[in-house]
Motif scaffolding. Structure first.
Motif, PDB file in Angstrom:
ATOM      1  N   UNK B  18       0.836  -1.205   0.000  1.00 14.61           N
ATOM      2  CA  UNK B  18       0.000   0.000   0.000  1.00 14.61           C
ATOM      3  C   UNK B  18       0.870   1.254   0.000  1.00 14.61           C
ATOM      4  N   UNK B  21       2.673   1.650  -3.334  1.00 15.77           N
ATOM      5  CA  UNK B  21       1.789   2.053  -4.431  1.00 15.77           C
ATOM      6  C   UNK B  21       1.368   3.511  -4.286  1.00 15.77           C
ATOM      7  N   UNK B 236     -10.491   2.486  -1.431  1.00 15.06           N
ATOM      8  CA  UNK B 236      -9.699   1.324  -1.017  1.00 15.06           C
ATOM      9  C   UNK B 236      -9.309   0.495  -2.242  1.00 15.06           C
ATOM     10  N   UNK B 237     -10.265   0.316  -3.129  1.00  7.25           N
ATOM     11  CA  UNK B 237      -9.967  -0.433  -4.360  1.00  7.25           C
ATOM     12  C   UNK B 237      -8.935   0.306  -5.206  1.00  7.25           C
ATOM     13  N   UNK B 238      -9.041   1.625  -5.216  1.00  6.28           N
ATOM     14  CA  UNK B 238      -8.116   2.406  -6.044  1.00  6.28           C
ATOM     15  C   UNK B 238      -6.689   2.313  -5.516  1.00  6.28           C
ATOM     16  N   UNK B 239      -6.546   2.215  -4.200  1.00  9.23           N
ATOM     17  CA  UNK B 239      -5.195   2.100  -3.639  1.00  9.23           C
ATOM     18  C   UNK B 239      -4.487   0.879  -4.222  1.00  9.23           C
ATOM     19  N   UNK B 240      -5.254  -0.188  -4.434  1.00  5.72           N
ATOM     20  CA  UNK B 240      -4.657  -1.407  -5.007  1.00  5.72           C
ATOM     21  C   UNK B 240      -4.020  -1.136  -6.360  1.00  5.72           C
ATOM     22  N   UNK B 242      -2.954   2.048  -7.337  1.00  4.20           N
ATOM     23  CA  UNK B 242      -2.415   3.420  -7.331  1.00  4.20           C
ATOM     24  C   UNK B 242      -1.140   3.543  -8.155  1.00  4.20           C
TER      25      UNK B 242
END
Lengths: 418, 365
Positions: B18, B21, B236-240, B242
């Motif tokens: 995390x 990214x 949260x999904x976008x962090x995956x 990033x």
């Protein structure tokens, strides 16, 4: 939940944290970053130093991502702190849930800085309504603070009751208001506060439901399936959505929604009226007076636009008549179609002449010189293709798409009957 | 010993990933000044108060050179797109590979779009009558005059679809074919949460108190329909992803669009809520706007209704009744497996829908 697991976690994290700090240093070009005091500290420090390197538009967006990243650290950290300090013989699942709840509670009570705002997903709901109230009222969702400027009271219901009795509103701050005005204002504020509290109550119930759903999920999941803190957070959010969805579809929620908005509007209306008193006293225009002017201005603008349109249509007709590209004109009433409520010249013309007319018409409508497109567009749109090519052009629909269907014969006859 | 439901090794790995990214993504974005949208070339055809009529151009039209595919059959009648008042139309033109407008132009459709602009305090008393029978009417005039035709093809999106239905019913001779996209018709279906909420409002008092209705208020209302999906979960999904710059930039464009909500002219807003959300005027056939009696039964032109099957804002059940309520005997429906927004921003769905529109228009020339 064994201590060995957590020790391993800490060791792993310490190792990876060092790598992360290196990355942070490289990115932020600030070699003297202090040792992390919490798990999310490196990320927070990096963000505080790096955020200024981007434009405000980018930073504003990226803040959301960092916030949710910090939540993950926070959850992991809290789980670790609670687990390593207690000895329990409870089943692991129950212990985990208990720790998770504690971690959430801690996240709520130990909020620090912007990054922790998102720590409780249910806070979003309250936050949403607070912002809604801001949009409606220009004040905080919790009325206590802004209204303290007028009256100093924390129990609005009690104050409203008291006002109907013996308290002289003249003794209260904001004393230029009449007793009747004060009573209305406080009653409206009380109603608003009541709806706001009901919303908070519903949110707490939804949060409780979400935790029950999460418990159920954790219990039913295949124990061989790996679940990290990322999945735990995602599962919690998904269950929050589920619990919220169940609540929000109930009549009670609709009533709270309506009550909150309508009471906020009522409050705003009273406040506007009170402002009008002050405006009158100072010889300034009131909001109602300004709105009356706006209403008349819009009516005038509407009329002016209508006249301009009719005028332009007459000019267009005169031009087309003088150019004579159209066989009909205003002197031939049959060629003037007013059935749609405006003037339209009908008739036949060649494409070349039509383009010429289109160019002239555009001049009159836009006030600009004839554009290249106005002349070229009709020719571009007239293109030939064989039936075979039409068929080939029709792209087959993917599985997810229902084919375009035509009405059945019965449907057509039904449509015709109408 | 039972296994812990939390994998700590995995957790530590996730926290590291995390951080990496987020760092990588931000490094890529740090030289981005603004989030660009509207990539398809367009020309301002007419400015009318706050409204702007655009024509979208092909690459060759924009540069003045290049070759056209003269072997293709394309619709000859121009298409005018009417978007909703509550959001900005660049949802249909976020980036080149996900642009409904670019796809329509590529299909050879002569495409215009009426942009309603941003109402301000001077527009509080602008009514639905003004929007429909003045601004939209003028835009139709302009397009017809530019192409020397007596009717145009009309495409309405969401609330713009409602406007298109009203306009076509009142001005049937000016519309050759009508297309509605994610358009509510029956506002009282059980699964329409937004409608259930709106029905409870004292909308006249609201507009009296506020004047124009803040776009921010509407935006929060929309987000409140699915608050966790539409905020926390998507981040949260976008962090995956990033570290995926293209995906990150697309996400930011979406965010820009979501937060770009114009205020609503008070009078028009009150009229719209009263007529549709409260009175369900299409279904109850009791609609009147600016002295025009409007009935869907008066729509007899060919009609293509495009529905997104996973639409949470305009549920399909709200759109489907158009088939029985309209007077057209040439009614078609196209249902796409997408959400309200995904219909426009999905690269494959936007292309597929544009092809469907183009083919349908060619068939109905």
């Amino acid at each position: 939940m064994s201590e060995n697991d957590f020790k391993r976690l800490i060791e792993t994290f310490q190792h990876t944290s060092e790598q992360f700090i290196e990355l942070v240093e490289a990115l932020a070009e600030s070699p003297d970053i202090s040792s992390p005091s919490s798990w999310g500290q490196p990320l927070r420090e990096w963000w505080n130093s790096a955020r200024h390197q981007a434009s405000p538009e980018i930073t504003g967006f990226y803040q959301n991502l960092v916030d949710h990243g910090l939540v993950l650290f926070r959850i992991a950290e809290q789980l670790n702190e609670t687990a390593t300090n207690q000895v329990t013989d409870k089943p692991e699942l129950a212990a985990l849930l208990e720790e998770f709840q504690k971690s959430l509670a801690n996240s709520l009570t130990n909020q620090q800085g912007e990054g922790q705002v998102a720590a409780s997903p249910m806070n979003f709901l309250i936050e949403t309504w607070r912002k809604t109230a801001n949009a409606l009222l220009g004040m905080s969702g919790n009325l206590a603070e802004p209204l303290k400027a007028i009256v100093d009271a924390s129990d609005w219901t009690a104050l409203a009751d008291a006002l109907s009795g013996s308290i002289d509103p003249g003794q209260i701050a904001g004393a230029s208001l009449s007793r009747s005005d004060m009573t209305q204002l406080v009653n409206a504020a009380s109603r608003y506060q009541e709806h706001y509290n009901r919303l908070a109550h519903l949110s707490i119930l939804a949060a409780r439901d979400a935790m029950l759903h999460l418990e159920s999920d954790l219990g039913s999941t295949n124990r061989d399936e790996s679940r990290g803190v990322r999945e735990l957070y995602a599962s919690w959010l998904a269950n929050c959505e589920k619990a919220y969805d169940e609540r929000v579809k109930q009549d009670e929620f609709a009533q709270v929604f309506a009550g909150l908005i309508n009471s906020a509007v009522e409050l705003r209306t009273i406040r506007t009226r009170l402002s009008a008193y002050a405006a009158n006293a100072l010889g300034l225009p009131t909001r109602d007076q300004i709105r009356d002017i706006a209403r008349v201005t819009q009516a005038n603008r509407r009329m002016l636009r209508r006249i301009q349109r009719e005028q332009s249509m007459i000019i267009l007709t005169a031009d087309t008549n003088s150019a004579n590209p159209i066989t009909a004109n205003l002197s031939n009433p049959e060629s003037v179609d007013t059935s749609d409520g405006d003037i339209k010249v009908t008739g036949t013309t060649t494409k070349k002449k039509a383009r010429k007319v289109a160019g002239k018409a555009t001049n009159k409508m836009t006030g600009k010189p004839t554009s290249r497109l106005a002349e070229s567009e009709p020719t571009k749109s007239v293109r030939k293709k064989s039936a075979k090519k039409i068929a080939r052009k029709a792209t087959p629909q993917k599985a997810v798409t229902k084919p375009v269907k035509k009405k059945t014969a019965s449907a057509i006859s039904k449509g015709s009957a109408k | 010993m039972t296994r812990s439901p939390l994998d700590h090794q995995l957790s530590a790995k996730q926290l590291l990933e995390l951080s990496e990214k987020l760092g990588t993504g931000f490094r890529h974005l740090s030289d981005v000044e603004t989030i660009e949208v509207n990539p398809t070339p367009r020309e301002v055809i007419r400015k009318d108060d706050k409204t702007i009529l655009y024509q979208y151009l092909t690459a060759s039209e924009n540069t003045g050179d290049g070759e056209d595919d003269n072997t293709r059959i394309t619709p000859t009648t121009p298409l005018l797109i009417v978007y909703a008042l509550v959001n900005r139309p660049y949802m249909m033109d976020l980036e080149p590979s996900r642009s409904m407008l670019a796809n329509l132009v590529r299909e050879g459709v002569t495409t215009y779009l009426l942009d309603w602009g941003y109402p301000d305090a001077s527009d509080e008393f602008v009514t639905l009558d003004d929007y429909l029978f003045d601004y939209l009417d003028s835009a139709v005039d302009t397009v017809m005059n530019r192409h020397s035709c007596n009717s145009v093809n009309l495409l309405g999106v969401c609330q713009g679809g409602v406007f298109s239905l009203c306009y076509t019913a009142a001005r049937p001779k000016r519309i050759k074919n009508l297309i509605t996209m994610v358009t509510p018709v029956d506002f009282h279906t059980d699964d329409n949460l937004l409608s259930q909420w709106m029905r409870t409002l004292d909308v006249e008092a609201m507009v009296d108190a506020l004047g124009n209705v803040p776009g921010e208020l509407l935006n929060f209302t929309f987000l409140s329909l699915k608050p966790f999906d539409l905020t926390a979960i998507k981040y949260l999904d976008m962090i995956d992803h990033a570290d995926d710059v293209e995906r990150l930039e697309m996400f930011m464009r979406m965010e820009k669009w979501i937060n770009d909500s114009p205020d609503q002219a008070g009078a028009a807003f009150a009229e719209f809520v009263r007529a549709f959300f409260i009175n369900n005027a299409f279904v109850n056939d009791n609609l009147e706007i600016g002295g025009h009696r409007i009935s869907l039964a008066d729509i007899t032109v060919p009609l293509l209704n495009i529905i997104a099957s996973r639409d949470h804002l305009v549920p399909p059940s709200s759109s489907r009744p158009l088939e029985t309520l309209c007077g057209s005997s040439d009614y078609h429906v196209h249902e796409e497996d997408a959400g309200h927004i995904g219909l426009f921003v999905g690269s494959s769905s936007s292309r597929r829908v544009a092809q469907t529109i183009s083919n349908w228009l060619v068939e109905h020339e």
